[in-house]
Scaffold this active site. Structure first.
Site, short mmCIF file in Angstrom:
data_model
loop_
_atom_site.label_atom_id
_atom_site.label_comp_id
_atom_site.label_asym_id
_atom_site.label_seq_id
_atom_site.Cartn_x
_atom_site.Cartn_y
_atom_site.Cartn_z
N TRP A 122 4.39 1.28 -7.89
CA TRP A 122 4.78 2.55 -7.28
C TRP A 122 3.60 3.36 -6.75
O TRP A 122 3.75 4.16 -5.84
CB TRP A 122 5.60 3.40 -8.25
CG TRP A 122 4.90 3.71 -9.54
CD1 TRP A 122 3.99 4.70 -9.78
CD2 TRP A 122 5.04 3.01 -10.76
NE1 TRP A 122 3.57 4.67 -11.08
CE2 TRP A 122 4.21 3.64 -11.71
CE3 TRP A 122 5.81 1.91 -11.18
CZ2 TRP A 122 4.11 3.20 -13.03
CZ3 TRP A 122 5.71 1.50 -12.50
CH2 TRP A 122 4.87 2.13 -13.41
N GLY B 135 2.70 3.43 -2.79
CA GLY B 135 3.43 4.25 -1.83
C GLY B 135 3.74 5.66 -2.30
O GLY B 135 4.31 6.45 -1.56
N HIS B 136 3.36 6.00 -3.51
CA HIS B 136 3.69 7.32 -4.08
C HIS B 136 2.45 7.96 -4.68
O HIS B 136 2.33 8.00 -5.89
CB HIS B 136 4.78 7.18 -5.15
CG HIS B 136 5.43 8.46 -5.54
ND1 HIS B 136 4.97 9.27 -6.56
CD2 HIS B 136 6.52 9.07 -5.05
CE1 HIS B 136 5.77 10.31 -6.69
NE2 HIS B 136 6.70 10.21 -5.78
N TYR B 137 1.57 8.39 -4.04
CA TYR B 137 1.31 8.49 -2.61
C TYR B 137 -0.01 7.82 -2.36
O TYR B 137 -0.90 7.89 -3.20
CB TYR B 137 1.24 9.95 -2.18
CG TYR B 137 2.53 10.71 -2.52
CD1 TYR B 137 3.66 10.55 -1.73
CD2 TYR B 137 2.60 11.53 -3.63
CE1 TYR B 137 4.82 11.24 -2.03
CE2 TYR B 137 3.76 12.22 -3.93
CZ TYR B 137 4.87 12.07 -3.14
OH TYR B 137 6.03 12.73 -3.45
N LEU C 142 0.66 9.33 -7.71
CA LEU C 142 1.32 10.00 -8.82
C LEU C 142 2.42 9.10 -9.37
O LEU C 142 3.07 8.38 -8.61
CB LEU C 142 2.01 11.29 -8.35
CG LEU C 142 1.17 12.38 -7.73
CD1 LEU C 142 2.07 13.47 -7.17
CD2 LEU C 142 0.23 12.95 -8.77
#
Length: 150
Positions: A42, A45-47, A52
Site C-alpha cells: 500500500w 500508492g498511498h502516497y 502513510l
C-alpha cells in the site's frame, strides 16, 4: 506467539496478514505488534511522496488482533467476521519504519456476538481507536472451480 500460531488462529495470510507478533494475551485482552518495513504494497500508492498506512488498514490490523483473541472462544467452530465498526478516531499518521501496537479488549459477549474496543499506538502515542463487533461464521470447504468446457 509465533507466526505459525497466529496463522493457526486466523485465516489471514501475506500480504494481508497485519500482525507480526502477539506480545501479551489473556481471555479478554490481547496486545499484538506489526513493524512496517516500508515495502508493504500500500505504501507505493498511498502516497508515493509521503507514504502513510491507510486508516482502513489500521482498522483491519486491529480486527485481526481481535480475531486472534476470539479464536480461543471459537473452539474451531468458525472465524470471527466483523459486523460493525463505530466511533473510529484517527489521531496520528503511521509511516514506514514504525511499529504499531494493537491493544484489543473483549468488552462483552452476547450469544455469538463479540463486542470489542481497540487502540492502535506508535511509541505509546495514540494513532487510532475504535469499537467493533464480530460474530462467528462457519468456514465452508472450498471446492475447486469446475473446468470450463472447451
Amino acid at each position: 506467539m509465533s507466526l505459525e500460531t497466529i496463522q493457526s488462529a486466523i485465516p489471514h495470510r501475506d500480504p494481508f496478514l497485519l500482525i507480526d507478533a502477539v506480545v501479551e494475551q489473556d481471555e479478554n485482552h490481547i496486545i499484538c505488534q506489526k513493524t512496517l518495513s516500508g515495502d508493504e504494497f500500500w505504501f507505493a500508492g498511498h502516497y508515493p511522496e509521503f507514504p502513510l498506512m491507510p486508516g482502513v488498514l489500521l482498522c483491519e490490523a486491529a480486527m485481526q488482533a481481535g480475531a486472534v483473541l476470539l479464536s480461543a472462544h471459537a473452539d474451531g467452530k468458525g472465524v470471527p467476521v466483523a459486523t460493525r465498526i463505530r466511533d473510529v478516531r484517527f489521531k496520528r499518521m503511521v509511516r514506514p519504519g514504525e511499529t504499531i501496537t494493537l491493544d484489543v479488549t473483549l468488552d462483552e459477549t452476547v450469544s455469538q456476538a463479540f463486542f470489542l474496543t481497540a487502540r492502535v499506538t506508535v511509541a505509546d502515542e495514540l494513532a487510532m481507536r475504535m469499537q467493533f463487533a464480530c460474530t462467528l461464521t462457519e468456514v465452508a470447504e472450498q471446492t475447486p472451480q469446475a473446468e470450463e468446457a472447451t
